[in-house]
Scaffold this motif. Structure first.
Motif, PDB file in Angstrom:
ATOM      1  N   ILE A  85      -5.438  11.205 -14.844  1.00 11.92           N
ATOM      2  CA  ILE A  85      -6.208  10.052 -14.374  1.00 11.92           C
ATOM      3  C   ILE A  85      -5.616   8.747 -14.895  1.00 11.92           C
ATOM      4  CG2 ILE A  85      -8.401   8.820 -14.639  1.00 11.92           C
ATOM      5  CD1 ILE A  85      -9.842  11.424 -14.216  1.00 11.92           C
ATOM      6  N   LEU A  86      -5.383   7.816 -13.977  1.00 16.18           N
ATOM      7  CA  LEU A  86      -4.993   6.450 -14.304  1.00 16.18           C
ATOM      8  C   LEU A  86      -6.234   5.586 -14.167  1.00 16.18           C
ATOM      9  CD1 LEU A  86      -2.805   4.222 -14.815  1.00 16.18           C
ATOM     10  CD2 LEU A  86      -2.644   4.035 -12.323  1.00 16.18           C
ATOM     11  N   GLU A  87      -6.633   4.956 -15.255  1.00 17.53           N
ATOM     12  CA  GLU A  87      -7.803   4.077 -15.226  1.00 17.53           C
ATOM     13  C   GLU A  87      -7.361   2.629 -15.091  1.00 17.53           C
ATOM     14  OE1 GLU A  87     -11.771   4.358 -17.496  1.00 17.53           O
ATOM     15  OE2 GLU A  87     -10.513   3.098 -18.776  1.00 17.53           O
ATOM     16  N   LEU A  88      -7.966   1.907 -14.149  1.00 17.55           N
ATOM     17  CA  LEU A  88      -7.757   0.470 -13.989  1.00 17.55           C
ATOM     18  C   LEU A  88      -9.054  -0.225 -14.345  1.00 17.55           C
ATOM     19  CD1 LEU A  88      -5.735   0.489 -10.647  1.00 17.55           C
ATOM     20  CD2 LEU A  88      -4.852   0.089 -12.949  1.00 17.55           C
ATOM     21  N   ASP A  89      -9.019  -0.920 -15.464  1.00 14.46           N
ATOM     22  CA  ASP A  89     -10.207  -1.583 -16.011  1.00 14.46           C
ATOM     23  C   ASP A  89      -9.930  -3.080 -16.046  1.00 14.46           C
ATOM     24  OD1 ASP A  89     -12.256  -2.625 -17.579  1.00 14.46           O
ATOM     25  OD2 ASP A  89     -12.217  -0.982 -19.024  1.00 14.46           O
ATOM     26  N   SER A  90     -10.713  -3.858 -15.304  1.00 19.88           N
ATOM     27  CA  SER A  90     -10.467  -5.298 -15.215  1.00 19.88           C
ATOM     28  C   SER A  90     -10.642  -5.999 -16.554  1.00 19.88           C
ATOM     29  CB  SER A  90     -11.404  -5.935 -14.186  1.00 19.88           C
ATOM     30  OG  SER A  90     -12.764  -5.796 -14.576  1.00 19.88           O
ATOM     31  N   GLN A  91     -11.384  -5.398 -17.475  1.00 19.95           N
ATOM     32  CA  GLN A  91     -11.574  -6.007 -18.793  1.00 19.95           C
ATOM     33  C   GLN A  91     -10.253  -6.096 -19.549  1.00 19.95           C
ATOM     34  OE1 GLN A  91     -15.160  -5.194 -21.223  1.00 19.95           O
ATOM     35  NE2 GLN A  91     -13.748  -4.317 -22.728  1.00 19.95           N
ATOM     36  N   TYR A  92      -9.321  -5.211 -19.196  1.00 21.13           N
ATOM     37  CA  TYR A  92      -8.013  -5.192 -19.839  1.00 21.13           C
ATOM     38  C   TYR A  92      -6.897  -5.579 -18.881  1.00 21.13           C
ATOM     39  CZ  TYR A  92     -10.811  -2.783 -23.263  1.00 21.13           C
ATOM     40  OH  TYR A  92     -11.790  -2.461 -24.156  1.00 21.13           O
ATOM     41  N   GLY A  93      -7.243  -6.376 -17.877  1.00 22.70           N
ATOM     42  CA  GLY A  93      -6.225  -6.920 -16.992  1.00 22.70           C
ATOM     43  C   GLY A  93      -5.865  -6.037 -15.831  1.00 22.70           C
ATOM     44  N   GLY A  94      -6.601  -4.950 -15.585  1.00 21.88           N
ATOM     45  CA  GLY A  94      -6.245  -3.996 -14.556  1.00 21.88           C
ATOM     46  C   GLY A  94      -6.646  -4.435 -13.161  1.00 21.88           C
ATOM     47  N   LYS A  95      -5.975  -5.441 -12.624  1.00 23.40           N
ATOM     48  CA  LYS A  95      -6.235  -5.920 -11.266  1.00 23.40           C
ATOM     49  C   LYS A  95      -4.959  -5.762 -10.443  1.00 23.40           C
ATOM     50  CE  LYS A  95      -9.857  -9.255 -12.495  1.00 23.40           C
ATOM     51  NZ  LYS A  95     -10.335 -10.653 -12.357  1.00 23.40           N
ATOM     52  N   ALA A  96      -4.977  -4.798  -9.521  1.00 24.15           N
ATOM     53  CA  ALA A  96      -3.782  -4.495  -8.730  1.00 24.15           C
ATOM     54  C   ALA A  96      -3.765  -5.324  -7.451  1.00 24.15           C
ATOM     55  CB  ALA A  96      -3.747  -3.011  -8.401  1.00 24.15           C
ATOM     56  N   ASN A  97      -3.853  -6.650  -7.610  1.00 24.49           N
ATOM     57  CA  ASN A  97      -3.955  -7.529  -6.440  1.00 24.49           C
ATOM     58  C   ASN A  97      -2.580  -7.904  -5.912  1.00 24.49           C
ATOM     59  OD1 ASN A  97      -3.584  -8.991  -8.826  1.00 24.49           O
ATOM     60  ND2 ASN A  97      -4.436 -10.854  -7.962  1.00 24.49           N
ATOM     61  N   SER A  98      -1.896  -6.877  -5.432  1.00 27.07           N
ATOM     62  CA  SER A  98      -0.576  -7.029  -4.834  1.00 27.07           C
ATOM     63  C   SER A  98      -0.370  -5.853  -3.897  1.00 27.07           C
ATOM     64  CB  SER A  98       0.499  -7.055  -5.929  1.00 27.07           C
ATOM     65  OG  SER A  98       1.777  -7.181  -5.375  1.00 27.07           O
ATOM     66  N   TRP A  99       0.157  -6.116  -2.709  1.00 30.65           N
ATOM     67  CA  TRP A  99       0.355  -5.042  -1.740  1.00 30.65           C
ATOM     68  C   TRP A  99       1.370  -4.024  -2.254  1.00 30.65           C
ATOM     69  CZ3 TRP A  99      -2.536  -3.850   2.287  1.00 30.65           C
ATOM     70  CH2 TRP A  99      -3.321  -4.842   2.886  1.00 30.65           C
ATOM     71  N   HIS A 100       1.026  -2.743  -2.195  1.00 30.69           N
ATOM     72  CA  HIS A 100       1.949  -1.725  -2.684  1.00 30.69           C
ATOM     73  C   HIS A 100       1.588  -0.340  -2.142  1.00 30.69           C
ATOM     74  CE1 HIS A 100      -1.466  -1.480  -5.438  1.00 30.69           C
ATOM     75  NE2 HIS A 100      -1.072  -0.264  -5.764  1.00 30.69           N
ATOM     76  N   THR A 101       2.555   0.537  -2.198  1.00 32.65           N
ATOM     77  CA  THR A 101       2.376   1.975  -2.081  1.00 32.65           C
ATOM     78  C   THR A 101       2.551   2.530  -3.486  1.00 32.65           C
ATOM     79  OG1 THR A 101       3.177   2.067   0.203  1.00 32.65           O
ATOM     80  CG2 THR A 101       3.363   4.089  -1.093  1.00 32.65           C
ATOM     81  N   ASP A 102       1.697   3.443  -3.891  1.00 37.48           N
ATOM     82  CA  ASP A 102       1.684   3.890  -5.287  1.00 37.48           C
ATOM     83  C   ASP A 102       2.988   4.586  -5.693  1.00 37.48           C
ATOM     84  OD1 ASP A 102      -0.863   2.954  -5.946  1.00 37.48           O
ATOM     85  OD2 ASP A 102      -1.847   4.777  -5.218  1.00 37.48           O
ATOM     86  N   VAL A 103       3.519   4.162  -6.841  1.00 40.22           N
ATOM     87  CA  VAL A 103       4.579   4.842  -7.584  1.00 40.22           C
ATOM     88  C   VAL A 103       5.844   5.081  -6.743  1.00 40.22           C
ATOM     89  CG1 VAL A 103       4.997   6.622  -9.341  1.00 40.22           C
ATOM     90  CG2 VAL A 103       2.664   6.060  -8.727  1.00 40.22           C
ATOM     91  N   THR A 104       6.303   4.044  -6.043  1.00 41.59           N
ATOM     92  CA  THR A 104       7.532   4.195  -5.252  1.00 41.59           C
ATOM     93  C   THR A 104       8.796   3.932  -6.070  1.00 41.59           C
ATOM     94  OG1 THR A 104       7.470   1.894  -4.488  1.00 41.59           O
ATOM     95  CG2 THR A 104       6.363   3.547  -3.116  1.00 41.59           C
ATOM     96  N   PHE A 105       8.651   3.719  -7.362  1.00 44.78           N
ATOM     97  CA  PHE A 105       9.840   3.463  -8.178  1.00 44.78           C
ATOM     98  C   PHE A 105      10.533   4.742  -8.635  1.00 44.78           C
ATOM     99  CE2 PHE A 105       5.999   3.005 -10.778  1.00 44.78           C
ATOM    100  CZ  PHE A 105       6.199   3.961 -11.751  1.00 44.78           C
ATOM    101  N   VAL A 106       9.990   5.905  -8.231  1.00 47.39           N
ATOM    102  CA  VAL A 106      10.646   7.186  -8.489  1.00 47.39           C
ATOM    103  C   VAL A 106      10.977   7.835  -7.138  1.00 47.39           C
ATOM    104  CG1 VAL A 106       9.577   7.555 -10.738  1.00 47.39           C
ATOM    105  CG2 VAL A 106       8.412   8.373  -8.669  1.00 47.39           C
TER     106      VAL A 106
END
Length: 297
Positions: A85-106
């Motif tokens: 599980i990957l947790e995105l918590d806005s309290q710690y800056g977890g805002k993925a406000n950018s267009w993307h497909t997940d994990v394409t760097f591999v």
């Protein structure tokens, strides 16, 4: 006893997205219902489920396994006491406000993403998904031909997921820099992907772009940026998108190889979502050439 349900599927937009009613998602969901969900996912690319508050981290992961092998994030630590599980918590800056497909760097890209709403703001915090097949078909023929020849370099150098662990206050800046160097940036990937890929299930052509793209092979930085903006603009055209207004307990499943998504950062209250990615696929272009790793350091 397996959970049985006669599901109802309601389209949410013209080109992508459907809401599924009358189903309780559990690890032991019956095969017929699961097949209906997978069929709907193949057609609509992203599925929305309300009222799944009964799921916790363990059952979220077990349900996800019905779609394939768990795929842990290659560089960001998983949530404590979980396998993937990957947790995105806005309290710690977890805002993925950018267009993307997940994990394409591999080279092996996760096939499905399964996201659960844990804490949701009263206002804002929607997510938007885009259909990357209709983005391709919208391209003029000359641009289609160009895109099919292009290869893009994807890198995790600026991965938003790492920011999920950032406290943005000034006093934490030095701590973040050190943590980023020692944990999140300890492995840097660069991968070569075709810009137009063939979907592994149905052979449809999709644009594989998003914010992990750094440059196109054979083009300068400025040329790459210009080309990227042109191609990406077809992905994010409103007619290719669907927008979801989250509620606590929602679960969303999407075909990661057929879409991009964007989390709208228009909220002040805390927002926590947890994601499991499953299965994996090495993209291929129209000539059958596969993605490949350039470097890992």
């Amino acid at each position: 006893m397996a959970t049985k349900s006669k599901i109802e599927i309601v389209k949410k937009a013209g080109r992508i997205g459907a809401e599924v009613h009358r189903v309780k998602l559990t690890p032991d969901i019956d095969g017929e219902t699961l097949s209906q969900i997978k069929e709907a996912l193949s057609e609509h690319l992203v599925l929305f489920f309300r009222g799944q508050e009964h799921l916790d981290d363990a059952t979220h992961e077990e349900f996800a396994k019905r779609f394939g092998e768990l795929f842990a994030h290659p560089t960001v630590p998983v949530k404590e006491n979980t396998a993937a599980i990957l947790e995105l918590d806005s309290q710690y800056g977890g805002k993925a406000n950018s267009w993307h497909t997940d994990v394409t760097f591999v080279p092996e890209v996760p096939r499905y993403s399964i996201l659960r709403g844990v804490e949701i703001p009263s206002v804002g915090g929607d997510t938007i998904w885009a259909n990357t097949h209709t983005a391709y078909t919208d391209l003029p023929e000359e641009l289609q031909e160009l895109a099919e020849k292009l290869w893009a370099i994807h890198s995790n150098k600026f991965d938003y997921a790492a920011l999920a662990y950032v406290n943005q206050s000034k006093e934490k800046a030095r701590e973040y820099i050190e943590k980023h160097r020692s944990v999140f940036a300890r492995i840097e990937y660069e991968t070569r992907h075709p810009v137009v890929i063939l979907h592994p299930e149905n052979g449809k052509k999709h644009l594989l772009l998003g914010h992990f793209v750094r440059q196109f092979e054979g083009y300068s930085t400025s040329q790459s940026a210009a080309l990227y903006e042109i191609l990406q603009s077809y992905v994010t055209r409103p007619e290719n998108t669907v927008r979801w207004n989250w509620q606590k307990g929602d679960l969303v499943i999407w075909d990661n190889l057929a879409s991009q998504h964007y989390a709208v950062a228009d909220y002040d209250e805390r927002r926590i979502v947890r994601r499991v990615t499953v299965s994996k696929n090495t993209p291929k272009n129209v000539n059958g050439e596969e993605s490949s790793l350039i470097r890992k350091k």
